[in-house]
Design an enzyme around this catalytic site. Structure first.
Site, mmCIF file in Angstrom:
data_model
loop_
_atom_site.group_PDB
_atom_site.id
_atom_site.type_symbol
_atom_site.label_atom_id
_atom_site.label_comp_id
_atom_site.label_asym_id
_atom_site.label_seq_id
_atom_site.Cartn_x
_atom_site.Cartn_y
_atom_site.Cartn_z
ATOM 1 N N LYS A 1 -55.736 81.483 -40.691
ATOM 2 C CA LYS A 1 -56.410 80.413 -41.265
ATOM 3 C C LYS A 1 -57.790 81.541 -41.230
ATOM 4 O O LYS A 1 -57.757 82.146 -40.107
ATOM 5 C CB LYS A 1 -56.524 79.280 -40.692
ATOM 6 C CG LYS A 1 -57.344 78.441 -40.850
ATOM 7 C CD LYS A 1 -57.815 77.075 -40.693
ATOM 8 C CE LYS A 1 -58.775 76.649 -40.682
ATOM 9 N NZ LYS A 1 -58.657 74.679 -40.124
ATOM 10 N N LYS B 1 -54.596 80.914 -45.660
ATOM 11 C CA LYS B 1 -55.860 79.854 -46.083
ATOM 12 C C LYS B 1 -57.132 80.229 -45.419
ATOM 13 O O LYS B 1 -57.197 81.498 -45.078
ATOM 14 C CB LYS B 1 -55.453 78.253 -45.508
ATOM 15 C CG LYS B 1 -57.249 77.947 -45.515
ATOM 16 C CD LYS B 1 -56.422 76.293 -44.540
ATOM 17 C CE LYS B 1 -57.953 75.906 -45.166
ATOM 18 N NZ LYS B 1 -58.423 75.330 -43.854
HETATM 19 C C1 PBG Z 1 -59.634 71.944 -39.939
HETATM 20 C C2 PBG Z 1 -59.522 72.238 -41.633
HETATM 21 C C3 PBG Z 1 -60.056 72.723 -42.236
HETATM 22 C C4 PBG Z 1 -59.658 72.667 -43.376
HETATM 23 C C5 PBG Z 1 -58.478 72.692 -43.174
HETATM 24 N N1 PBG Z 1 -58.210 71.501 -41.545
HETATM 25 C C6 PBG Z 1 -61.467 72.782 -42.455
HETATM 26 C C7 PBG Z 1 -62.522 73.836 -41.654
HETATM 27 O O1 PBG Z 1 -60.886 74.649 -40.849
HETATM 28 O O2 PBG Z 1 -63.257 73.864 -40.944
HETATM 29 C C8 PBG Z 1 -59.912 73.520 -44.762
HETATM 30 C C9 PBG Z 1 -59.431 73.028 -46.292
HETATM 31 C C10 PBG Z 1 -60.653 72.971 -47.159
HETATM 32 O O3 PBG Z 1 -61.978 73.380 -46.942
HETATM 33 O O4 PBG Z 1 -60.416 72.364 -48.758
HETATM 34 N N2 PBG Z 1 -59.707 72.502 -39.615
#
Ligand code: PBG
Length: 336
Positions: free
Chosen positions: A205, A258
């Site tokens: 991520k 992601k």
């Molecule tokens: C929680 C989380 C996030 C997303 C999914 N789970 C946000 C972040 O890390 O700030 C992002 C999903 C999206 O942008 O569609 N941590």
């Protein structure tokens, strides 16, 4: 002959690639990648109250929904043909520990229970993170100096995962990017009698600008600083493979890359390097860009979405989480 610019194809062999593009029927026969609803996951945002359907400004078509409204929305998503949901919670009260993340009476937990009763065909994936639940908006518990304390956060994530799985989540999806979070959650699930619940790990991520609209949707923007101390640095593909490798070793059943679009190379590398199912998250900013351009009449939303989802699957994703999932399902039905 001077001035004669005619090309004489008889002088070299032209390979006729266009033959297989002449009809829709032939094109569909030779199509390498077919996106089907079986592999799509629709995110949903659940909050407190009743009759609440609060639009998310930066994500037209996406709402924060109270449990009753979320159940209505679930019915529409299922009708469209999508059978899997990624569930996010928005609590009323936030505190430094994010303790509403493991409150059994919180909106997400109530929603999960209700969906299990009413829609037995739906697969529920619960996002496990603290950023929606902490008053400072970071994904973990802070040290007195304001840094995210990795090991203290693990326990909170494990509690949240157990609470969500006990409430009815079929899978839990840790997204906090804490080291050891998969192992911690696996151990807690196993000890809690939930050893059958798989973990879909947000392994690679990246610290992305494309999460901007989500933070409005989930009210989870950090109050200070940013997430670069725990989410990955976008240039690092090899490190993404390490993250995935470590998560698999810790017990991840499914791994994730992601965002998707700026990381298609990482999706492809992960597909080639590992045998576990691979998910990709077509994130909020990727959705908002399409919506914004389509609203201006600058691109055709339907064609753009088909092309984006196809590209993510072609890169190697088995599962795609997308805010366009239900729309895609409706469109593919119309086309037949
Ligand atoms: C929680 C989380 C996030 C997303 C999914 N789970 C946000 C972040 O890390 O700030 C992002 C999903 C999206 O942008 O569609 N941590």
């Amino acid at each position: 002959m001077k001035g004669d610019t005619r090309v004489r194809t008889s002088t070299w062999p032209v390979v006729r690639m266009r033959r297989l593009r002449t009809t829709a029927g032939i094109r569909s026969l030779v199509r390498q990648t077919d996106v089907t609803v079986n592999h799509l996951v629709q995110p949903i945002f659940v909050r407190s109250g009743t009759g609440v359907r609060e639009p998310v400004g930066a994500m037209p078509g996406v709402y924060q929904l109270s449990v009753d409204e979320a159940l209505g929305e679930t019915e529409r998503i299922v009708e469209a043909g999508v059978r899997a949901l990624m569930v996010f919670g928005i609590p009323d009260e936030k505190d430094p520990q994010g303790s509403m993340a493991w409150a059994d009476h919180a909106p997400v937990q109530r929603y999960l229970k209700a969906v299990r009763d009413r829609f037995p065909e739906v697969t529920l994936i619960a996002d496990v993170c603290l950023c929606e639940y902490t008053d400072h908006g970071h994904c973990g518990i802070l040290t007195p100096e304001g840094a995210v304390d990795n090991d203290r956060t693990l326990e909170a994530l494990a509690r949240a995962a157990v609470s969500l799985a006990a409430a009815g989540a079929h899978l839990v999806a840790p997204s906090a990017m804490m080291d050891g979070q998969v192992a911690g959650i696996r151990q807690a699930l196993d000890e809690g009698g939930l050893s059958a619940v798989p973990i879909m790990a947000y392994s690679a991520k990246f610290a992305s600008a494309f999460y901007g609209p989500f933070r409005e949707a989930a009210r989870s923007a950090p109050r200070f600083g940013d997430r670069r101390g725990y989410q990955m640095d976008p240039p690092n593909a090899r490190e993404a493979l390490r993250e995935i490798e470590i998560d698999i070793a810790e017990g991840a059943d499914i791994v994730m890359v992601k965002p998707a679009l700026a990381y298609l190379d990482v999706i492809r590398m992960a597909r080639e390097a590992f045998k576990v199912p691979l998910a990709a998250y077509n994130v909020s900013g990727e959705y908002s860009m399409v919506k914004a351009a389509a609203a201006q009449g600058w691109i055709d939303e339907r064609l753009a979405v088909m092309e984006i989802l196809t590209g993510i699957v072609r890169a190697g994703a088995d599962i795609v989480i997308s805010y366009h999932a239900a729309d895609f399902a409706r469109w593919s039905r119309e086309v037949g």
